[in-house]
Design a protein around this motif. Structure first.
Motif, PDB file in Angstrom:
ATOM      1  N   ALA A 160       0.893  -1.131   0.033  1.00  0.00           N
ATOM      2  CA  ALA A 160       0.130  -0.078   0.106  1.00  0.00           C
ATOM      3  C   ALA A 160       0.888   1.317  -0.085  1.00  0.00           C
ATOM      4  CB  ALA A 160      -0.938   0.144   1.164  1.00  0.00           C
ATOM      5  N   SER A 161       0.348   2.149  -0.760  1.00  0.00           N
ATOM      6  CA  SER A 161       1.025   3.730  -0.634  1.00  0.00           C
ATOM      7  C   SER A 161      -0.078   4.670  -0.420  1.00  0.00           C
ATOM      8  CB  SER A 161       1.848   3.682  -2.017  1.00  0.00           C
ATOM      9  OG  SER A 161       2.395   5.003  -2.172  1.00  0.00           O
ATOM     10  N   VAL A 162       0.410   5.587   0.336  1.00  0.00           N
ATOM     11  CA  VAL A 162      -0.586   6.785   0.433  1.00  0.00           C
ATOM     12  C   VAL A 162       0.273   8.304   0.729  1.00  0.00           C
ATOM     13  CG1 VAL A 162      -2.161   8.008   2.387  1.00  0.00           C
ATOM     14  CG2 VAL A 162      -2.134   5.389   2.016  1.00  0.00           C
ATOM     15  N   ASP A 163      -0.399   8.941   0.029  1.00  0.00           N
ATOM     16  CA  ASP A 163       0.379  10.556   0.316  1.00  0.00           C
ATOM     17  C   ASP A 163      -0.848  11.494   0.400  1.00  0.00           C
ATOM     18  OD1 ASP A 163       1.645  12.745  -0.484  1.00  0.00           O
ATOM     19  OD2 ASP A 163       2.573  12.236  -2.406  1.00  0.00           O
ATOM     20  N   PHE A 164      -0.556  12.169   1.591  1.00  0.00           N
ATOM     21  CA  PHE A 164      -1.562  13.277   1.849  1.00  0.00           C
ATOM     22  C   PHE A 164      -0.921  14.242   2.638  1.00  0.00           C
ATOM     23  CE2 PHE A 164      -2.056  10.525   5.593  1.00  0.00           C
ATOM     24  CZ  PHE A 164      -1.892  11.511   6.601  1.00  0.00           C
ATOM     25  N   VAL A 165      -1.680  15.458   2.634  1.00  0.00           N
ATOM     26  CA  VAL A 165      -1.226  16.582   3.354  1.00  0.00           C
ATOM     27  C   VAL A 165      -2.131  17.315   4.411  1.00  0.00           C
ATOM     28  CG1 VAL A 165       0.549  17.164   1.666  1.00  0.00           C
ATOM     29  CG2 VAL A 165      -1.425  18.279   1.368  1.00  0.00           C
ATOM     30  N   LEU A 166      -1.639  18.064   5.335  1.00  0.00           N
ATOM     31  CA  LEU A 166      -2.378  18.627   6.209  1.00  0.00           C
ATOM     32  C   LEU A 166      -1.957  20.213   6.517  1.00  0.00           C
ATOM     33  CD1 LEU A 166      -2.992  16.152   9.001  1.00  0.00           C
ATOM     34  CD2 LEU A 166      -4.384  16.250   7.275  1.00  0.00           C
ATOM     35  N   ASP A 183       3.953  10.584   3.104  1.00  0.00           N
ATOM     36  CA  ASP A 183       4.058   9.981   2.023  1.00  0.00           C
ATOM     37  C   ASP A 183       4.788   8.731   2.175  1.00  0.00           C
ATOM     38  OD1 ASP A 183       4.474   9.095  -0.683  1.00  0.00           O
ATOM     39  OD2 ASP A 183       5.569  10.956  -1.259  1.00  0.00           O
ATOM     40  N   GLU A 184       3.906   7.608   2.307  1.00  0.00           N
ATOM     41  CA  GLU A 184       4.888   6.342   2.776  1.00  0.00           C
ATOM     42  C   GLU A 184       4.095   5.169   1.940  1.00  0.00           C
ATOM     43  OE1 GLU A 184       5.594   3.467   6.403  1.00  0.00           O
ATOM     44  OE2 GLU A 184       5.246   5.448   6.750  1.00  0.00           O
ATOM     45  N   THR A 185       5.144   4.751   1.342  1.00  0.00           N
ATOM     46  CA  THR A 185       4.952   2.993   0.729  1.00  0.00           C
ATOM     47  C   THR A 185       5.255   2.003   1.475  1.00  0.00           C
ATOM     48  OG1 THR A 185       4.958   3.917  -1.430  1.00  0.00           O
ATOM     49  CG2 THR A 185       5.309   1.506  -1.367  1.00  0.00           C
ATOM     50  N   GLN A 186       4.749   1.250   2.244  1.00  0.00           N
ATOM     51  CA  GLN A 186       5.288   0.141   3.072  1.00  0.00           C
ATOM     52  C   GLN A 186       6.323  -0.478   2.559  1.00  0.00           C
ATOM     53  OE1 GLN A 186       2.297  -2.418   4.871  1.00  0.00           O
ATOM     54  NE2 GLN A 186       3.856  -3.152   6.461  1.00  0.00           N
ATOM     55  N   ARG A 202       4.324  -3.140  13.719  1.00  0.00           N
ATOM     56  CA  ARG A 202       3.065  -3.709  12.612  1.00  0.00           C
ATOM     57  C   ARG A 202       2.704  -5.160  12.764  1.00  0.00           C
ATOM     58  NH1 ARG A 202       4.912   0.366   7.718  1.00  0.00           N
ATOM     59  NH2 ARG A 202       4.064   2.207   8.592  1.00  0.00           N
ATOM     60  N   ASN A 203       3.453  -5.812  13.650  1.00  0.00           N
ATOM     61  CA  ASN A 203       3.451  -7.043  13.635  1.00  0.00           C
ATOM     62  C   ASN A 203       3.714  -7.974  12.327  1.00  0.00           C
ATOM     63  OD1 ASN A 203       2.585  -7.073  16.438  1.00  0.00           O
ATOM     64  ND2 ASN A 203       0.328  -6.725  15.784  1.00  0.00           N
ATOM     65  N   GLY A 204       4.579  -7.431  11.609  1.00  0.00           N
ATOM     66  CA  GLY A 204       5.059  -8.242  10.464  1.00  0.00           C
ATOM     67  C   GLY A 204       3.980  -8.105   9.265  1.00  0.00           C
ATOM     68  N   ARG A 205       2.909  -7.271   9.467  1.00  0.00           N
ATOM     69  CA  ARG A 205       1.537  -7.368   8.530  1.00  0.00           C
ATOM     70  C   ARG A 205       1.635  -6.454   7.383  1.00  0.00           C
ATOM     71  NH1 ARG A 205      -1.869  -4.834  10.860  1.00  0.00           N
ATOM     72  NH2 ARG A 205      -3.595  -5.501   9.500  1.00  0.00           N
ATOM     73  N   TRP A 206       1.364  -6.507   6.466  1.00  0.00           N
ATOM     74  CA  TRP A 206       1.306  -5.694   5.040  1.00  0.00           C
ATOM     75  C   TRP A 206       0.037  -4.926   5.460  1.00  0.00           C
ATOM     76  CZ3 TRP A 206       5.079  -4.791   2.223  1.00  0.00           C
ATOM     77  CH2 TRP A 206       6.191  -5.601   1.903  1.00  0.00           C
ATOM     78  N   LEU A 207       0.094  -3.522   5.640  1.00  0.00           N
ATOM     79  CA  LEU A 207      -1.258  -3.010   6.138  1.00  0.00           C
ATOM     80  C   LEU A 207      -1.853  -2.592   4.831  1.00  0.00           C
ATOM     81  CD1 LEU A 207       0.696  -0.203   8.486  1.00  0.00           C
ATOM     82  CD2 LEU A 207      -0.384  -2.644   8.987  1.00  0.00           C
ATOM     83  N   SER A 208      -3.213  -2.356   4.874  1.00  0.00           N
ATOM     84  CA  SER A 208      -4.087  -1.784   3.623  1.00  0.00           C
ATOM     85  C   SER A 208      -3.936   0.009   3.801  1.00  0.00           C
ATOM     86  CB  SER A 208      -5.750  -1.774   4.263  1.00  0.00           C
ATOM     87  OG  SER A 208      -5.883  -0.996   5.199  1.00  0.00           O
ATOM     88  N   ALA A 209      -4.061   0.363   2.414  1.00  0.00           N
ATOM     89  CA  ALA A 209      -3.928   1.927   2.378  1.00  0.00           C
ATOM     90  C   ALA A 209      -4.495   2.701   3.425  1.00  0.00           C
ATOM     91  CB  ALA A 209      -4.566   2.185   1.036  1.00  0.00           C
ATOM     92  N   MET A 210      -5.701   2.223   4.095  1.00  0.00           N
ATOM     93  CA  MET A 210      -6.431   2.912   4.965  1.00  0.00           C
ATOM     94  C   MET A 210      -5.625   2.863   6.277  1.00  0.00           C
ATOM     95  SD  MET A 210      -8.923   4.979   5.440  1.00  0.00           S
ATOM     96  CE  MET A 210      -8.463   5.857   6.842  1.00  0.00           C
TER      97      MET A 210
END
Length: 226
Positions: A160-166, A183-186, A202-210
């Motif tokens: 998953a990859s997410v890019d946002f700004v506040l 801005d991170e790609t796991q 993260r317990n070695g898990r692949w996270l969802s984008a959310m």
């Protein structure tokens, strides 16, 4: 020998004096707040009112207050809806005062855009939204890119990859006082051994984008001092 020592001492004192003079003449440099500054800023923001806008998907560079949009990007229409819900939940326990979400959203639709071109006009529109909502500060969230993982949490062929700004806008001065960019790609432990602590958390898990975005939101809220 004594005269030489005194001479060296005199030169050293003169150097320190000149250095001190240079320091006094140098204007203080403004820097972006680090996460350690958040508790202090949270206190500074007490008794202030915040308007949190809904997440938006920027269409052009002029919609951003800093940086530029990537050439290739993808954001599903449902992403801002989920991000709004996550941000609202994270802010539920905050000590700050927030105007009702419906009022902020209504003002975002009705407040006029500034006459200035480009980003100046964009910034002016946020100030107008804040005035409409009766807020001291406006929180402007934008999602730039959103890539869901391919696979499951135990094995992903594409992370998953997410890019946002506040952005945090001061309504009184019309300035952007703070901003947070996530801005991170796991990455796997093999790909980045330096991020071992994050991998373990993260317990070695692949996270969802959310899930990835939720981590970023918590960091952003802290850095903005909310």
């Amino acid at each position: 020998m004594r005269s030489k020592s005194l001479a060296y001492l005199g030169v050293a004192l003169l150097g320190l004096s000149l250095a001190a003079g240079c320091v006094r003449k140098t204007a203080p440099v403004s820097k972006a707040p680090a996460s350690g500054d958040a508790p202090a800023s949270a206190v500074a923001f007490l008794d202030k009112k915040f308007a949190v806008l809904p997440f938006a998907i920027p269409a052009t560079d002029a919609d951003l207050l800093a940086g530029y949009l990537p050439v290739a990007r993808h954001v599903p229409e449902v992403a801002p809806v989920h991000l709004d819900a996550a941000l609202e939940q994270d802010l539920a326990g905050a000590k700050q005062q927030f105007v009702p979400a419906k009022m902020a959203a209504s003002c975002a639709k009705s407040a006029p855009r500034g006459d200035e071109p480009g980003r100046l006009g964009t910034l002016r529109s946020y100030v107008n939204i804040g005035k409409c909502a009766g807020a001291d500060y406006v929180v402007v969230p934008m999602v730039i890119d959103w890539r869901e993982r391919d696979g499951s949490e135990i094995g992903a062929t594409k992370p998953a990859s997410v890019d946002f700004v506040l952005y945090l806008i001061d309504v009184r001065t019309g300035a952007m006082v703070r901003n947070f960019h996530f801005d991170e790609t796991q990455q796997s432990l093999v790909s980045n051994i330096l991020d071992a602590k994050k991998f373990v958390s993260r317990n070695g898990r692949w996270l969802s984008a959310m899930e990835l975005a939720q981590e970023g939101l918590k960091k952003g809220i802290a850095e903005l001092g909310l």
